[in-house]
Design a protein around this motif. Structure first.
Motif, PDB file in Angstrom:
ATOM      1  N   UNK A  96       8.328  -1.843  -8.796  1.00 53.00           N
ATOM      2  CA  UNK A  96       7.317  -1.154  -9.601  1.00 53.00           C
ATOM      3  C   UNK A  96       7.564   0.346  -9.670  1.00 53.00           C
ATOM      4  N   UNK A  97       8.058   0.931  -8.583  1.00 54.41           N
ATOM      5  CA  UNK A  97       8.257   2.379  -8.525  1.00 54.41           C
ATOM      6  C   UNK A  97       9.698   2.798  -8.819  1.00 54.41           C
ATOM      7  N   UNK A 108      27.699  -5.734   4.685  1.00 52.31           N
ATOM      8  CA  UNK A 108      27.456  -7.182   4.588  1.00 52.31           C
ATOM      9  C   UNK A 108      26.462  -7.612   5.671  1.00 52.31           C
ATOM     10  N   UNK A 109      25.445  -8.351   5.252  1.00 54.51           N
ATOM     11  CA  UNK A 109      24.428  -8.845   6.179  1.00 54.51           C
ATOM     12  C   UNK A 109      23.236  -7.924   6.352  1.00 54.51           C
ATOM     13  N   UNK A 110      23.312  -6.682   5.849  1.00 52.18           N
ATOM     14  CA  UNK A 110      22.193  -5.754   5.977  1.00 52.18           C
ATOM     15  C   UNK A 110      20.965  -6.316   5.267  1.00 52.18           C
ATOM     16  N   UNK A 111      19.798  -6.026   5.801  1.00 55.91           N
ATOM     17  CA  UNK A 111      18.544  -6.512   5.233  1.00 55.91           C
ATOM     18  C   UNK A 111      18.148  -5.653   4.023  1.00 55.91           C
ATOM     19  N   UNK A 112      17.724  -6.342   2.946  1.00 58.03           N
ATOM     20  CA  UNK A 112      17.174  -5.696   1.753  1.00 58.03           C
ATOM     21  C   UNK A 112      15.792  -6.295   1.532  1.00 58.03           C
ATOM     22  N   UNK A 113      14.764  -5.447   1.523  1.00 59.36           N
ATOM     23  CA  UNK A 113      13.403  -5.900   1.308  1.00 59.36           C
ATOM     24  C   UNK A 113      12.953  -5.423  -0.063  1.00 59.36           C
ATOM     25  N   UNK A 114      12.555  -6.360  -0.902  1.00 56.95           N
ATOM     26  CA  UNK A 114      12.073  -6.042  -2.244  1.00 56.95           C
ATOM     27  C   UNK A 114      10.558  -6.137  -2.241  1.00 56.95           C
ATOM     28  N   UNK A 115       9.913  -5.059  -2.712  1.00 59.10           N
ATOM     29  CA  UNK A 115       8.448  -5.014  -2.775  1.00 59.10           C
ATOM     30  C   UNK A 115       8.018  -4.691  -4.204  1.00 59.10           C
ATOM     31  N   UNK A 116       6.748  -4.853  -4.476  1.00 60.23           N
ATOM     32  CA  UNK A 116       6.180  -4.474  -5.783  1.00 60.23           C
ATOM     33  C   UNK A 116       5.839  -3.025  -5.783  1.00 60.23           C
ATOM     34  N   UNK A 174       0.830  -1.214   0.000  1.00 64.27           N
ATOM     35  CA  UNK A 174       0.000   0.000   0.000  1.00 64.27           C
ATOM     36  C   UNK A 174       0.863   1.263   0.000  1.00 64.27           C
ATOM     37  N   UNK A 175       0.412   2.275  -0.726  1.00 67.96           N
ATOM     38  CA  UNK A 175       1.140   3.541  -0.831  1.00 67.96           C
ATOM     39  C   UNK A 175       0.312   4.676  -0.250  1.00 67.96           C
ATOM     40  N   UNK A 176       0.994   5.700   0.230  1.00 71.19           N
ATOM     41  CA  UNK A 176       0.364   6.934   0.698  1.00 71.19           C
ATOM     42  C   UNK A 176       0.115   7.793  -0.540  1.00 71.19           C
ATOM     43  N   UNK A 177      -1.131   7.946  -0.925  1.00 69.05           N
ATOM     44  CA  UNK A 177      -1.468   8.676  -2.158  1.00 69.05           C
ATOM     45  C   UNK A 177      -1.112  10.155  -2.069  1.00 69.05           C
ATOM     46  N   UNK A 178      -1.068  10.712  -0.866  1.00 68.81           N
ATOM     47  CA  UNK A 178      -0.747  12.132  -0.722  1.00 68.81           C
ATOM     48  C   UNK A 178       0.753  12.380  -0.705  1.00 68.81           C
ATOM     49  N   UNK A 179       1.533  11.325  -0.416  1.00 72.00           N
ATOM     50  CA  UNK A 179       2.990  11.457  -0.374  1.00 72.00           C
ATOM     51  C   UNK A 179       3.618  10.226  -1.041  1.00 72.00           C
ATOM     52  N   UNK A 180       3.798  10.253  -2.365  1.00 77.63           N
ATOM     53  CA  UNK A 180       4.281   9.070  -3.087  1.00 77.63           C
ATOM     54  C   UNK A 180       5.697   8.625  -2.705  1.00 77.63           C
ATOM     55  N   UNK A 181       6.476   9.482  -2.034  1.00 76.89           N
ATOM     56  CA  UNK A 181       7.823   9.074  -1.633  1.00 76.89           C
ATOM     57  C   UNK A 181       7.853   8.515  -0.207  1.00 76.89           C
ATOM     58  N   UNK A 218      15.531   8.556   0.572  1.00 79.18           N
ATOM     59  CA  UNK A 218      14.800   7.858  -0.474  1.00 79.18           C
ATOM     60  C   UNK A 218      15.219   8.457  -1.806  1.00 79.18           C
ATOM     61  N   UNK A 219      15.262   7.618  -2.839  1.00 74.72           N
ATOM     62  CA  UNK A 219      15.713   8.087  -4.145  1.00 74.72           C
ATOM     63  C   UNK A 219      15.253   7.155  -5.250  1.00 74.72           C
TER      64      UNK A 219
END
Length: 185
Positions: free
Chosen positions: A76-77, A177-185, A52-59, A92-93
């Motif tokens: 996706x984004x 090394x070992x840092x968490x990376x979460x991939x979402x749609x 889910x995304x915040x429609x008022x703040x896309x970033x 964020x970028x």
């Protein structure tokens, strides 16, 4: 005299190759288990559906993108969030993806390189790798200078997720090394 010189050179060459082979074996034998092997840990908090995304703040950081310190990447984004303690977004970028996308899920940074050449032939730096798809390593990187790929990306599979220099510097400092990376749609 010539035959004895060539014998010495041949002997030194064999010795050097044996030494390099032994050192390579030692280096591979001393890597901690799982460090050199890309792996996926499935996470119930990260669904295959679009977060889910915040429609008022896309970033804004998408809901359902996990917890704790992590890198969140939306395929996706084409956007990354560097998330620190207490779910606070540090940065964020936008990014430019390669031709292959990682599957949604939770990963760990498996390796990093300060400077290499990408699969598309572009010199890159601050490479942060976290998985692979179809034998192609997937990771974040920054193109060096104004380098542009000379590879035909319609036939070359690429896994580089390219960042600007300032964003690549931030990723390099954040995702060790070992840092968490979460991939979402």
């Amino acid at each position: 005299m010539a035959s004895s010189s060539s014998g010495i050179v041949a002997g030194l060459t064999v010795t050097a190759l044996a030494t390099v082979g032994f050192l390579a074996y030692q280096a591979s034998a001393s890597v901690p288990a799982g460090l050199g092997t890309p792996h996926t840990r499935s996470s119930p908090a990260v669904a295959a559906a679009k977060a889910p995304r915040d429609r008022t703040n896309p970033t804004a950081l998408p809901a359902g993108s996990g917890t704790g310190e992590r890198v969140v990447y939306s395929v996706d984004d084409d956007r990354v969030w560097l998330v620190g303690a207490r779910n606070k977004v540090k940065r964020t970028f936008k990014v430019t993806p390669g031709t292959l996308d990682p599957a949604p899920g939770s990963y760990s940074v498996t390796s990093r390189s300060n400077s290499v050449t990408g699969t598309d032939g572009t010199p890159i730096e601050h490479v942060v790798r976290f998985t692979s798809v179809d034998g192609v390593v997937i990771g974040f990187s920054t193109a060096v200078g104004a380098s542009m790929s000379t590879a035909d990306t319609t036939t070359v599979k690429t896994g580089g997720i390219r960042e600007s220099r300032p964003d690549g510097d931030a990723m390099w400092d954040f995702a060790t090394i070992g840092a968490k990376v979460v991939v979402i749609r």
